[in-house]
Design a protein around this motif. Structure first.
Motif, short mmCIF file in Angstrom:
data_model
loop_
_atom_site.label_atom_id
_atom_site.label_comp_id
_atom_site.label_asym_id
_atom_site.label_seq_id
_atom_site.Cartn_x
_atom_site.Cartn_y
_atom_site.Cartn_z
N THR A 250 0.83 -1.20 0.00
CA THR A 250 0.00 0.00 0.00
C THR A 250 0.86 1.25 0.00
N LEU A 251 1.90 1.27 0.83
CA LEU A 251 2.80 2.43 0.86
C LEU A 251 3.48 2.63 -0.48
N CYS A 252 3.90 1.53 -1.09
CA CYS A 252 4.54 1.58 -2.40
C CYS A 252 3.58 2.18 -3.44
N GLY A 253 2.34 1.71 -3.45
CA GLY A 253 1.35 2.24 -4.37
C GLY A 253 1.07 3.71 -4.15
N VAL A 254 1.00 4.13 -2.89
CA VAL A 254 0.75 5.54 -2.56
C VAL A 254 1.89 6.42 -3.07
N LEU A 255 3.13 5.96 -2.93
CA LEU A 255 4.28 6.74 -3.41
C LEU A 255 4.23 6.94 -4.92
N PHE A 256 3.91 5.87 -5.65
CA PHE A 256 3.81 6.00 -7.11
C PHE A 256 2.62 6.89 -7.52
N ALA A 257 1.50 6.76 -6.80
CA ALA A 257 0.35 7.61 -7.09
C ALA A 257 0.68 9.08 -6.82
N ALA A 258 1.41 9.34 -5.74
CA ALA A 258 1.82 10.71 -5.43
C ALA A 258 2.72 11.28 -6.51
N ALA A 259 3.59 10.43 -7.09
CA ALA A 259 4.45 10.87 -8.18
C ALA A 259 3.62 11.30 -9.39
N LEU A 260 2.54 10.57 -9.65
CA LEU A 260 1.63 10.95 -10.75
C LEU A 260 0.98 12.30 -10.49
N VAL A 261 0.47 12.47 -9.28
CA VAL A 261 -0.19 13.73 -8.92
C VAL A 261 0.80 14.89 -9.05
N GLY A 262 2.06 14.65 -8.66
CA GLY A 262 3.08 15.69 -8.74
C GLY A 262 3.42 16.12 -10.15
N GLU A 263 3.06 15.31 -11.16
CA GLU A 263 3.32 15.66 -12.55
C GLU A 263 2.34 16.69 -13.09
N ARG A 264 1.26 16.94 -12.32
CA ARG A 264 0.26 17.96 -12.68
C ARG A 264 -0.34 17.73 -14.07
N VAL A 265 -0.73 16.48 -14.35
CA VAL A 265 -1.48 16.17 -15.57
C VAL A 265 -2.89 15.77 -15.17
N SER A 266 -3.78 15.70 -16.15
CA SER A 266 -5.16 15.30 -15.87
C SER A 266 -5.20 13.87 -15.35
N LEU A 267 -5.96 13.67 -14.29
CA LEU A 267 -6.08 12.34 -13.69
C LEU A 267 -7.40 11.66 -14.08
N ARG A 268 -8.08 12.23 -15.05
CA ARG A 268 -9.38 11.68 -15.45
C ARG A 268 -9.20 10.39 -16.26
N PRO A 269 -9.98 9.35 -15.95
CA PRO A 269 -9.89 8.10 -16.75
C PRO A 269 -10.30 8.33 -18.19
N GLN A 270 -9.61 7.69 -19.12
CA GLN A 270 -9.95 7.75 -20.54
C GLN A 270 -10.20 6.31 -21.03
N PRO A 271 -11.46 5.90 -21.09
CA PRO A 271 -11.77 4.50 -21.45
C PRO A 271 -11.14 4.03 -22.74
N ARG A 272 -10.99 4.91 -23.74
CA ARG A 272 -10.41 4.49 -25.02
C ARG A 272 -8.96 4.04 -24.83
N VAL A 273 -8.18 4.82 -24.09
CA VAL A 273 -6.77 4.49 -23.85
C VAL A 273 -6.66 3.23 -22.99
N ILE A 274 -7.54 3.13 -22.00
CA ILE A 274 -7.52 1.94 -21.14
C ILE A 274 -7.82 0.69 -21.95
N ARG A 275 -8.74 0.79 -22.92
CA ARG A 275 -9.04 -0.37 -23.79
C ARG A 275 -7.80 -0.75 -24.61
N GLN A 276 -7.08 0.25 -25.13
CA GLN A 276 -5.86 -0.02 -25.90
C GLN A 276 -4.83 -0.73 -25.02
N GLN A 277 -4.72 -0.28 -23.79
CA GLN A 277 -3.77 -0.91 -22.87
C GLN A 277 -4.20 -2.33 -22.51
N LEU A 278 -5.51 -2.54 -22.44
CA LEU A 278 -6.02 -3.89 -22.16
C LEU A 278 -5.65 -4.86 -23.27
#
Length: 440
Positions: free
Chosen positions: A204-232
């Protein structure tokens, strides 16, 4: 900062090592923690240790799913980064993090509902081991969202060629958990449950640290189903490829068991050493994923081809190094794992195959990383299935039918590697994998 220029620096051996060595530490952190966890729980007695083995199998599969997510994310993020668009590269990490968190949440909930039934199935019925494994699994599964978030985080950070932060984000929580585990198990009086709690804290701590790194990048955090489907789709191909590996190695162990206890014991020794060398060589493959993806994203197919040749050569050199070490340890290493003379004798049957295969495997693992970085995952999927169904599986079952022993099994594994090597070299030569652009 000009990220395209940063991503497009010449990929010297020093630069490859700068990406590969931190990746190696991150890859090794989890197996080393598992060894600590096993040692701590082992002193509780036979039942808790067996329960940990049962429950740990499920969490190992969860970690494997995380590896698939990480590899798929690295290639996509690296292409964006190579094209000079760091924000888009990080955005790939956002979407893979949503995917990872969703899968992790499903696993955590699923284990609360079906953990008991799964533990009984794996343990071969009810009883003390199954009950203890179910209890451990229900608690440990709560760390699955963090575990998979960390995998996605590793993926996008490798894609933007940042290997320093993952090193800290993974090592710190794992060291904390390694200290916490014996304290919770013994002075804390939690026993086996303490092991599960320590797992959850680290993941959990590991996941929180990586999530915090994402937030620190100041990009949109909104899910994009199209991109998620491509990744799937990408993850699906990697999962199918992984299942082909799993089926092959499970079959090899099943056949080895039919040759007797000494043969399967020797097979386990050689196989675990093989997995260890694969772990080390995977670090080179991860560097290849990042660098090749960045080169193709920058539109430099010639640079990507040159890099592929260099990485393949480095993989071969590393493989030769391991082969020399394994050959030198032939009379000593098996005795580290077993005092049984029959097991050591059987290990010597597999050993020559093991030694011969390592240089070839070094090139194969490196080129796997090249094609994953290029997004040529469908080819890798099909190749692995063909090599397994047309080479490895028939060879090991023929070894059983004609009573060829452990030598026949390891000849089959060598054939598996040779088929993949030939096909990868042909793919490298025809250049169809080197598709340029920010997306494939």
């Amino acid at each position: 900062m000009n990220h395209a220029a940063t991503a497009h620096r010449p990929a010297s051996p020093r630069r490859i090592a700068a990406l590969a060595l931190p990746a190696l530490v991150v890859l090794a952190a989890e197996p080393l923690y598992v060894l600590v966890d096993t040692a701590v729980v082992g002193h509780l007695g036979r039942v808790p240790l067996a329960a940990l083995a049962v429950g740990g199998t499920v969490m190992t599969l969860t970690a494997w799913v995380g590896t698939v997510v990480a590899y798929g994310t690295t290639g996509r993020a690296a292409r964006r980064f190579g094209a000079g668009d760091r924000a888009a590269a990080v955005a790939e990490g956002v979407q893979s993090s949503w995917l990872a968190f969703g899968v992790g949440l499903l696993i955590a909930i699923g284990m609360q509902v079906g953990g008991g039934a799964l533990a009984r199935t794996l343990a071969g019925g009810g009883g003390e081991v199954a009950d203890a494994a179910a209890q451990w699994l229900r608690i440990a599964a709560l760390g699955a969202p963090g575990l998979l978030l960390a995998a996605a985080g590793n993926g996008w950070l490798r894609g933007v060629q940042d290997t320093r932060r993952p090193l800290y984000f993974v090592l710190g929580p794992n060291l904390l958990s390694a200290l916490l585990c014996p304290l919770l198990v013994y002075p804390g009086g939690l026993g086996l449950v303490g092991s599960a709690v320590a797992n959850v804290v680290a993941q959990t701590l590991c996941g929180v640290l990586f999530a915090a790194a994402l937030v620190g990048e100041r990009v949109s955090l909104r899910p994009q189903p199209r991109v998620i489907r491509q990744q799937l789709v990408l993850s699906r191909d990697l999962l199918i490829r992984g299942l082909a590996f799993q089926a092959s190695f499970l079959s090899a162990t099943a056949v080895a068991a039919r040759f007797g206890a000494a043969a399967v014991g020797a097979h386990q020794i050689a196989l675990q050493l093989w997995f260890f060398t694969a772990l080390v060589l995977d670090a080179l493959a991860i560097a290849a994923q990042s660098l090749v993806g960045a080169a193709l994203g920058a539109g430099d197919d010639a640079g990507a081809r040159a890099l592929a040749r260099r990485v393949g050569l480095l993989g071969g050199v590393c493989g030769v190094g391991f082969a020399l070490l394994v050959a030198a340890g032939a009379g000593v290493v098996p005795s580290w794992f077993s005092s049984d003379a029959g097991v050591r004798e059987q290990a010597m049957v597999a050993w020559p195959w093991f030694v011969v295969m390592l240089p070839l495997a070094g090139v194969v693992f490196a080129l796997d990383g090249v094609l994953i970085g290029a997004g040529d995952v469908r080819y890798l999927r099909n190749l692995t299935i063909v090599a397994a169904l047309g080479g490895f599986l028939p060879a090991i079952w023929l070894a059983y039918a004609f009573n060829l022993g452990l030598g026949g099994i390891w000849a089959g594994l060598t054939l598996f590697v040779v088929i993949r090597l030939v096909a990868l070299l042909l793919r490298l030569r025809n250049g169809r994998w080197a598709v340029t652009g920010a997306v494939r």
